[in-house]
Scaffold this motif. Structure first.
Motif, mmCIF file in Angstrom:
data_model
loop_
_atom_site.group_PDB
_atom_site.id
_atom_site.type_symbol
_atom_site.label_atom_id
_atom_site.label_comp_id
_atom_site.label_asym_id
_atom_site.label_seq_id
_atom_site.Cartn_x
_atom_site.Cartn_y
_atom_site.Cartn_z
ATOM 1 N N LEU A 214 0.751 -1.121 -0.114
ATOM 2 C CA LEU A 214 0.053 0.178 -0.055
ATOM 3 C C LEU A 214 0.891 1.160 -0.016
ATOM 4 O O LEU A 214 0.308 2.431 -0.732
ATOM 5 C CB LEU A 214 -1.103 0.057 1.247
ATOM 6 C CG LEU A 214 -2.262 -0.943 1.359
ATOM 7 C CD1 LEU A 214 -2.925 -0.892 2.568
ATOM 8 C CD2 LEU A 214 -2.891 -0.789 0.116
ATOM 9 N N CYS A 215 1.906 1.264 0.881
ATOM 10 C CA CYS A 215 2.534 2.565 1.261
ATOM 11 C C CYS A 215 3.531 3.319 -0.052
ATOM 12 O O CYS A 215 4.410 2.262 -0.700
ATOM 13 C CB CYS A 215 3.142 2.542 2.484
ATOM 14 S SG CYS A 215 1.957 2.180 3.562
ATOM 15 N N ASP A 216 3.593 4.284 -0.060
ATOM 16 C CA ASP A 216 4.821 4.914 -0.834
ATOM 17 C C ASP A 216 5.916 5.703 0.146
ATOM 18 O O ASP A 216 7.012 5.911 -0.396
ATOM 19 C CB ASP A 216 4.244 5.772 -1.847
ATOM 20 C CG ASP A 216 3.398 6.851 -1.510
ATOM 21 O OD1 ASP A 216 3.610 7.738 -0.489
ATOM 22 O OD2 ASP A 216 2.056 6.881 -1.851
ATOM 23 N N HIS A 217 5.337 5.864 1.478
ATOM 24 C CA HIS A 217 6.285 6.526 2.375
ATOM 25 C C HIS A 217 5.981 5.683 3.667
ATOM 26 O O HIS A 217 4.857 5.195 3.971
ATOM 27 C CB HIS A 217 6.045 8.059 2.528
ATOM 28 C CG HIS A 217 6.564 8.819 1.463
ATOM 29 N ND1 HIS A 217 5.837 8.731 0.407
ATOM 30 C CD2 HIS A 217 7.535 9.759 1.484
ATOM 31 C CE1 HIS A 217 6.501 9.774 -0.566
ATOM 32 N NE2 HIS A 217 7.553 10.184 0.051
ATOM 33 N N ILE A 218 7.251 5.684 4.334
ATOM 34 C CA ILE A 218 6.956 4.807 5.656
ATOM 35 C C ILE A 218 7.844 5.628 6.633
ATOM 36 O O ILE A 218 8.842 6.177 6.415
ATOM 37 C CB ILE A 218 7.578 3.373 5.389
ATOM 38 C CG1 ILE A 218 8.724 3.402 5.013
ATOM 39 C CG2 ILE A 218 6.604 2.573 4.705
ATOM 40 C CD1 ILE A 218 9.356 1.932 5.195
ATOM 41 N N ALA A 219 7.675 5.299 7.917
ATOM 42 C CA ALA A 219 8.792 5.586 8.876
ATOM 43 C C ALA A 219 8.469 4.448 9.805
ATOM 44 O O ALA A 219 7.389 3.670 10.186
ATOM 45 C CB ALA A 219 8.136 6.690 9.800
ATOM 46 N N ILE A 220 9.710 3.915 10.412
ATOM 47 C CA ILE A 220 9.874 2.964 11.634
ATOM 48 C C ILE A 220 10.329 3.457 12.879
ATOM 49 O O ILE A 220 11.177 4.238 12.848
ATOM 50 C CB ILE A 220 11.105 1.846 10.862
ATOM 51 C CG1 ILE A 220 10.846 1.567 9.646
ATOM 52 C CG2 ILE A 220 11.220 0.904 11.896
ATOM 53 C CD1 ILE A 220 11.771 0.378 8.970
ATOM 54 N N LEU A 221 9.398 2.976 13.721
ATOM 55 C CA LEU A 221 9.386 3.630 14.949
ATOM 56 C C LEU A 221 9.868 2.492 15.992
ATOM 57 O O LEU A 221 9.495 1.537 15.905
ATOM 58 C CB LEU A 221 8.015 4.231 15.559
ATOM 59 C CG LEU A 221 7.803 4.888 16.756
ATOM 60 C CD1 LEU A 221 8.570 6.292 16.779
ATOM 61 C CD2 LEU A 221 6.291 5.218 16.893
ATOM 62 N N ALA A 222 10.713 2.775 16.882
ATOM 63 C CA ALA A 222 11.063 1.838 17.921
ATOM 64 C C ALA A 222 11.660 2.431 19.245
ATOM 65 O O ALA A 222 12.344 3.558 19.272
ATOM 66 C CB ALA A 222 12.588 0.952 17.390
ATOM 67 N N ALA A 223 11.001 2.279 20.420
ATOM 68 C CA ALA A 223 11.369 2.635 21.561
ATOM 69 C C ALA A 223 11.224 3.948 21.671
ATOM 70 O O ALA A 223 11.840 5.105 22.188
ATOM 71 C CB ALA A 223 12.716 2.298 21.933
ATOM 72 N N GLY A 224 10.115 4.473 20.835
ATOM 73 C CA GLY A 224 9.635 5.857 21.047
ATOM 74 C C GLY A 224 10.520 6.967 20.206
ATOM 75 O O GLY A 224 10.478 8.016 20.316
ATOM 76 N N GLU A 225 11.209 6.037 19.192
ATOM 77 C CA GLU A 225 12.109 7.163 18.248
ATOM 78 C C GLU A 225 11.927 6.766 16.746
ATOM 79 O O GLU A 225 12.013 5.416 16.637
ATOM 80 C CB GLU A 225 13.598 6.841 18.560
ATOM 81 C CG GLU A 225 14.072 7.297 20.159
ATOM 82 C CD GLU A 225 15.525 7.089 20.443
ATOM 83 O OE1 GLU A 225 16.007 6.465 19.529
ATOM 84 O OE2 GLU A 225 16.025 7.604 21.480
ATOM 85 N N ILE A 226 11.928 7.817 15.948
ATOM 86 C CA ILE A 226 12.134 7.168 14.387
ATOM 87 C C ILE A 226 13.407 6.868 14.257
ATOM 88 O O ILE A 226 14.287 7.716 14.214
ATOM 89 C CB ILE A 226 11.625 8.572 13.721
ATOM 90 C CG1 ILE A 226 10.243 8.940 14.077
ATOM 91 C CG2 ILE A 226 11.748 8.338 12.230
ATOM 92 C CD1 ILE A 226 9.162 8.019 13.870
ATOM 93 N N ARG A 227 13.537 5.500 13.748
ATOM 94 C CA ARG A 227 14.458 5.175 13.457
ATOM 95 C C ARG A 227 15.010 5.188 11.989
ATOM 96 O O ARG A 227 16.190 5.127 11.409
ATOM 97 C CB ARG A 227 14.857 3.562 13.747
ATOM 98 C CG ARG A 227 14.705 3.368 15.042
ATOM 99 C CD ARG A 227 15.853 3.737 16.082
ATOM 100 N NE ARG A 227 15.359 3.421 17.435
ATOM 101 C CZ ARG A 227 15.722 2.325 18.219
ATOM 102 N NH1 ARG A 227 15.969 1.474 17.586
ATOM 103 N NH2 ARG A 227 15.532 2.180 19.530
#
Length: 262
Positions: A214-227
């Motif tokens: 589905l996505c053309d953009h993503i963000a990966i979040l871990a432990a409250g931070e954007i990685r």
């Protein structure tokens, strides 16, 4: 120190659909969201990824005005969500993960109630509600109380509530969780058409296959931070998204010596 992620829209001055700066939330001693910065391009199908407990729901709740941040700002299409909440909320529709809604109403009554709260004309509400119920396969359930809906039906009526006022941005927290494959395909089709028409979708998930589809953009979040964040092809770098995700969030695999009794 927080880092800034996201695309700069080039070639024109289109403002981001969502702009987060220094967004922070703490629950007692636990830092749930650690001062993140994120740009979500307008017109994008944006996936917010992360393992359970990463801070996805907290981030989205602060973005749409359901949870006040301890620090930082959230802007929706140029409106400050917490300084001017009414103007910001006019432009967005939201489907929270909690699924809390007025479930002692029928589907039709719930949509009418939501529409009236948003100041919509009754004839417009009736027309749109009937069409949404029909398209979402809830025509027969329009006169049934929402408390008696299945999990998938509740997701669909929640989506109908989010779309009723024709927002420019839709924010969905785990919209496909507990939804059968037929209903999931229908929801995907509706959201893809919405984005093709100029809308912006942000949804959280930890299902890599769905995000890649589905996505053309993503963000990966871990432990409250954007990685990591950006166009999905840039983040993947020619690799399988699941492999990138596991590497970024610090996942592990079992070695041959572990669980040898299995």
């Amino acid at each position: 120190m927080s880092r800034r992620y996201g695309d700069r829209v080039t070639g024109h001055a289109r403002e981001p659909a969502v702009l987060l700066r220094g967004l922070t939330k703490r629950f007692d001693e636990k830092i749930a969201v650690a001062g993140i910065d994120l740009d979500v391009p307008s017109g994008s199908f944006f996936g917010l990824l992360g393992p359970n407990g990463a801070g996805k729901t907290t981030t989205l709740s602060m973005t749409v005005g359901l949870l006040r941040p301890d620090a930082g700002t959230a802007h929706v299409l140029g409106r400050n969500v917490w300084a001017d909440p009414v103007a910001a909320k006019r432009l967005l529709g939201a489907l929270p993960d909690s699924g809390r809604m007025f479930d002692r109403l029928t589907g039709s009554e719930l949509l009418a109630y939501i529409g009236l709260l948003r100041g919509m004309a009754r004839d417009v509400i009736d027309l749109r509600a009937a069409e949404l119920l029909d398209v979402l396969g809830l025509g027969d359930a329009g006169h049934k109380m929402v408390i008696d809906y299945s999990a998938g039906m509740k997701k669909k009526i929640g989506l109908a509530c989010a779309l009723l006022h024709s927002p420019r941005l839709v924010v969905l927290d785990e919209p496909f969780e507990g939804v059968d494959p037929v209903s999931a395909a229908l929801i995907r089709d509706i959201l893809q058409r919405y984005v093709a028409g100029g809308g912006t979708v942000i949804f959280s998930s930890h299902v890599m296959e769905l995000v890649e589809k589905l996505c053309d953009h993503i963000a990966i979040l871990a432990a409250g931070e954007i990685r990591a964040a950006g166009p999905i092809e840039t983040v993947r770098g020619g690799r399988v998204l699941e492999d990138v995700f596991v590497e970024v969030v610090g996942g592990r695999t079992a070695t041959g010596a572990e669980l040898s009794w299995l």
